[in-house]
Motif scaffolding. Structure first.
Motif, short mmCIF file in Angstrom:
data_model
loop_
_atom_site.label_atom_id
_atom_site.label_comp_id
_atom_site.label_asym_id
_atom_site.label_seq_id
_atom_site.Cartn_x
_atom_site.Cartn_y
_atom_site.Cartn_z
N ARG A 29 -10.73 -0.56 -60.95
CA ARG A 29 -11.83 -1.52 -61.01
C ARG A 29 -12.38 -2.39 -59.86
NH1 ARG A 29 -14.12 -2.59 -65.86
NH2 ARG A 29 -12.22 -2.09 -67.08
N GLU A 30 -11.29 -2.87 -59.13
CA GLU A 30 -11.65 -3.62 -57.98
C GLU A 30 -12.25 -2.94 -57.04
OE1 GLU A 30 -8.33 -3.26 -59.27
OE2 GLU A 30 -8.62 -4.96 -60.45
N LEU A 31 -11.96 -1.59 -56.62
CA LEU A 31 -12.54 -0.92 -55.57
C LEU A 31 -14.05 -0.56 -56.15
CD1 LEU A 31 -12.40 0.90 -53.01
CD2 LEU A 31 -11.61 2.67 -54.27
N LEU A 32 -14.06 -0.25 -57.24
CA LEU A 32 -15.53 -0.02 -57.90
C LEU A 32 -16.55 -1.24 -57.66
CD1 LEU A 32 -14.80 2.09 -61.08
CD2 LEU A 32 -15.65 2.83 -58.78
N ALA A 33 -15.75 -2.35 -58.13
CA ALA A 33 -16.79 -3.65 -57.94
C ALA A 33 -16.91 -4.07 -56.51
CB ALA A 33 -15.62 -4.67 -58.58
N LYS A 34 -16.03 -3.81 -55.56
CA LYS A 34 -16.30 -4.10 -54.25
C LYS A 34 -17.48 -3.20 -53.57
CE LYS A 34 -13.94 -2.74 -50.09
NZ LYS A 34 -12.73 -2.28 -49.48
N ASN A 35 -17.68 -2.04 -54.54
CA ASN A 35 -18.91 -1.17 -54.17
C ASN A 35 -19.83 -1.30 -55.08
OD1 ASN A 35 -17.97 0.57 -51.58
ND2 ASN A 35 -16.11 0.41 -52.92
N GLY A 36 -20.09 -2.30 -55.72
CA GLY A 36 -21.24 -2.55 -56.54
C GLY A 36 -21.06 -1.80 -57.81
N VAL A 37 -20.28 -1.22 -58.31
CA VAL A 37 -20.01 -0.25 -59.43
C VAL A 37 -19.18 -0.99 -60.70
CG1 VAL A 37 -19.48 1.92 -60.54
CG2 VAL A 37 -20.35 1.72 -58.35
N GLY A 38 -19.71 -1.28 -61.69
CA GLY A 38 -18.77 -1.63 -62.65
C GLY A 38 -19.81 -2.52 -63.62
N ALA A 39 -20.54 -3.36 -63.28
CA ALA A 39 -21.17 -4.44 -63.99
C ALA A 39 -22.50 -3.80 -64.74
CB ALA A 39 -21.73 -5.61 -63.17
N GLN A 40 -23.08 -2.75 -64.32
CA GLN A 40 -24.17 -2.06 -64.89
C GLN A 40 -23.88 -1.87 -66.32
OE1 GLN A 40 -22.53 -0.98 -62.17
NE2 GLN A 40 -23.98 -0.52 -60.63
N SER A 41 -24.99 -2.23 -67.17
CA SER A 41 -24.85 -2.06 -68.58
C SER A 41 -24.67 -0.46 -69.15
CB SER A 41 -25.99 -2.68 -69.37
OG SER A 41 -27.21 -1.94 -69.07
#
Length: 161
Positions: free
Chosen positions: A84-96
């Motif tokens: 999750r951290e790597l995805l979040a660092k690249n702007g992925v994960g918060a999208q609905s």
């Protein structure tokens, strides 16, 4: 006619047996892909260099944001943590329209690793599948994808076949 009836019964029993053998994660995804909306299922791992290249320069984050009507399911595979951290660092994960799942078999070695999902082969990461109405429409099974090509495949999947 009798042969046809037996054939239908055999198909129904085979599907029932297959469905009973699915892992909980597979049952979850099988339910999600039944939607009339397009669902992209993406197998990835934090250690995978091709997966990292797709994430770089906001590749996936921009693509997910641009395709708000498409459901994206990322399945972390051959790894023991979500990433999750790597995805979040690249702007992925918060999208609905995004969901992150962890496949329970984290093995990376040939003899122990996951080799199929929903009865379909997994031989390489990243692997990206596009579904609509429970049917696999496109499978990109060998490596890093190009987002313009994925966009075209999503457009084609939205067409009535």
């Amino acid at each position: 006619m009798k042969l046809f009836s037996h054939l239908l019964l055999w198909v129904a029993l085979t599907f029932s047996a297959w469905a009973a053998e699915l892992l909980p994660i597979e049952k979850h995804v099988a339910e999600a892909i039944k939607s009339p909306a397009i669902t992209v299922v993406h197998f990835w791992a934090p250690w995978c260099s091709n997966c990292g290249a797709e994430l770089a320069k906001n590749g996936w984050s921009t693509f997910i944001d641009t395709n708000a009507e498409v459901k994206f399911i990322f399945i972390t595979s051959w790894h023991n943590e979500l990433g999750r951290e790597l995805l979040a660092k690249n702007g992925v994960g918060a999208q609905s329209n995004f969901e992150l799942l962890l496949h329970p078999n984290a093995a990376r070695t040939e003899e122990g690793r996951m080799t199929q999902f929903l009865g379909l082969p997994i031989t390489w990461l990243p692997t990206t599948w596009i579904f609509r109405e429970g049917q696999l429409r496109y499978a990109l099974n060998y490596g890093e994808l190009r987002f313009p090509i994925l966009q075209q495949l999503i457009r084609d999947t939205s067409d009535k076949w």
